[in-house]
Design an enzyme around this catalytic site. Sequence first.
Site, mmCIF file in Angstrom:
data_model
loop_
_atom_site.group_PDB
_atom_site.id
_atom_site.type_symbol
_atom_site.label_atom_id
_atom_site.label_comp_id
_atom_site.label_asym_id
_atom_site.label_seq_id
_atom_site.Cartn_x
_atom_site.Cartn_y
_atom_site.Cartn_z
ATOM 1 N N LYS A 1 -12.657 29.496 125.450
ATOM 2 C CA LYS A 1 -13.279 28.984 124.219
ATOM 3 C C LYS A 1 -13.946 30.119 123.446
ATOM 4 O O LYS A 1 -14.134 31.213 124.005
ATOM 5 C CB LYS A 1 -14.291 27.910 124.603
ATOM 6 C CG LYS A 1 -15.358 28.452 125.524
ATOM 7 C CD LYS A 1 -16.096 27.373 126.263
ATOM 8 C CE LYS A 1 -17.132 28.034 127.137
ATOM 9 N NZ LYS A 1 -18.041 27.130 127.784
ATOM 10 N N ARG B 1 -25.969 16.979 128.997
ATOM 11 C CA ARG B 1 -25.170 17.294 127.803
ATOM 12 C C ARG B 1 -24.060 16.269 127.743
ATOM 13 O O ARG B 1 -24.321 15.088 127.543
ATOM 14 C CB ARG B 1 -24.674 18.744 127.902
ATOM 15 C CG ARG B 1 -24.089 19.292 126.629
ATOM 16 C CD ARG B 1 -23.792 20.785 126.721
ATOM 17 N NE ARG B 1 -22.803 21.121 127.735
ATOM 18 C CZ ARG B 1 -22.405 22.363 128.017
ATOM 19 N NH1 ARG B 1 -22.896 23.385 127.344
ATOM 20 N NH2 ARG B 1 -21.505 22.586 128.938
ATOM 21 N N HIS C 1 -20.928 19.784 135.422
ATOM 22 C CA HIS C 1 -21.341 21.127 135.006
ATOM 23 C C HIS C 1 -22.728 21.404 135.556
ATOM 24 O O HIS C 1 -23.615 20.552 135.456
ATOM 25 C CB HIS C 1 -21.341 21.195 133.478
ATOM 26 C CG HIS C 1 -21.457 22.587 132.928
ATOM 27 N ND1 HIS C 1 -20.571 23.597 133.259
ATOM 28 C CD2 HIS C 1 -22.352 23.138 132.076
ATOM 29 C CE1 HIS C 1 -20.915 24.709 132.613
ATOM 30 N NE2 HIS C 1 -21.998 24.463 131.905
ATOM 31 N N TYR D 1 -34.208 49.281 105.308
ATOM 32 C CA TYR D 1 -35.091 48.284 104.704
ATOM 33 C C TYR D 1 -36.445 48.238 105.397
ATOM 34 O O TYR D 1 -36.520 48.208 106.626
ATOM 35 C CB TYR D 1 -34.457 46.889 104.818
ATOM 36 C CG TYR D 1 -33.208 46.722 103.990
ATOM 37 C CD1 TYR D 1 -33.252 46.773 102.597
ATOM 38 C CD2 TYR D 1 -31.984 46.474 104.608
ATOM 39 C CE1 TYR D 1 -32.099 46.598 101.844
ATOM 40 C CE2 TYR D 1 -30.830 46.296 103.869
ATOM 41 C CZ TYR D 1 -30.891 46.361 102.485
ATOM 42 O OH TYR D 1 -29.748 46.188 101.751
ATOM 43 N N ASP E 1 -23.952 45.746 106.719
ATOM 44 C CA ASP E 1 -22.691 46.466 106.926
ATOM 45 C C ASP E 1 -22.873 47.853 107.525
ATOM 46 O O ASP E 1 -21.894 48.542 107.782
ATOM 47 C CB ASP E 1 -21.966 46.636 105.578
ATOM 48 C CG ASP E 1 -21.932 45.353 104.798
ATOM 49 O OD1 ASP E 1 -21.526 44.339 105.385
ATOM 50 O OD2 ASP E 1 -22.344 45.356 103.628
#
Length: 373
Positions: free
Chosen positions: A43, A141, A170, A267, A316
């Site tokens: 997955k 879950r 699980h 920044y 980036d």
Amino acid sequence: MDKAKYIGYRPTWAEVNLGNLQYNFQQIKRLLAPHTKIMACVKADAYGHGLVKVSRKLISCGVDYLGVASIDEGLCLRRERINAPILILGLLLEKDIGPLFDYNLTSTICTDDFAIFLNNAARKRKKIIKVHIKVDTGMGRLGILHKDALGFIKKIHKLKFLDIEGVFTHIACADINREFTLYQIKIFRDLLAQLKEAGIHIPLIHAANSLGVINYKESHFNMVRPGLVIYGLYPKRGLDINLKPVLALKTKVIYYKKVPHKYGISYGHTYVTKRKATIVTLPIGYGDGYPRNLSNRAPVLIRGRRFRISGRVCMDQMMVDVNDFPVKIGDEVVLIGFQGRKRITAEELAQLAGTIPYEIVCGLGNRIPRIYI
Ligand SMILES: *Cc1c(COP(=O)(O)O)cnc(C)c1O
């Protein structure tokens, strides 16, 4: 230009070593009884390593089943003519069941309504459809609550067009609570005994994720579902298994310049030079999934030496103060992987970022081409 070979001009890429993938698969296999099957969890684009290439390689290694999160991931594999059995570990809405039939995908079941709906759809198509039943033994879950599981499975067993191929659970706390994990396994085992008593035979029984595979033999049953360890990453420290990391993340020096003492970098100027220094700019940032909270924290390797990211990671780009160390444009920079004898692991980055290695590799974006070696 050869389009088939074009992988992008920006010198930032991930190398995926399929030989190491095979090595890890064999290491896992060695921990299992001879007939225990392996469902590889592929997955999330095979944990960022590339769904199709990784799946193909695992099939060549003899994997028995592939585990994906969604129908879409299953379709992706089928459209590449991958015919191995595929379990969708997540749930789907009733309106989306079509592909289960058209592409032979196995569905997880944990509600009556969905089971009955699927059974009716299968009857209409005169097709028997495989399902795996998920039982919640303490994860909270997906899965039918364990105390309701026996009754539920008896009901599903009567539905003529559903073939219960598997039952699974699980484990929730394998890393921190052995007692609770063993309790979960016991509840599951009790259910299996009750099923046997009721004369219901289910061929595939699975519970173990990576930690289950390594630390809980009791959780192996007749199939295991490892993910992370296949990619050569450790879910925690000190585990007794030798793995080789499959993914390396690399870039190149795209620019550098000398800046004065007390010069603010990136920044917010969270980094200020302590002397005259060479500042290198690298063409990778949080827009590629490299975590911004590694700003001023994570190491990078340049010319076999460790340096640290200087100032904030941008979308980036990011910068590195290399002091007066000589660098050249085009020098290879390793963000995850080996350079000479030095090494940076995804586990180390995860720790520095306050997360888990899963998130580091899954987060690497589409903008980073994967190169298979
Ligand atoms: C992802 C997943 C796994 C694999 O977990 P790892 O910790 O990566 O081994 C196993 N089972 C289910 C249901 C999962 O969703």
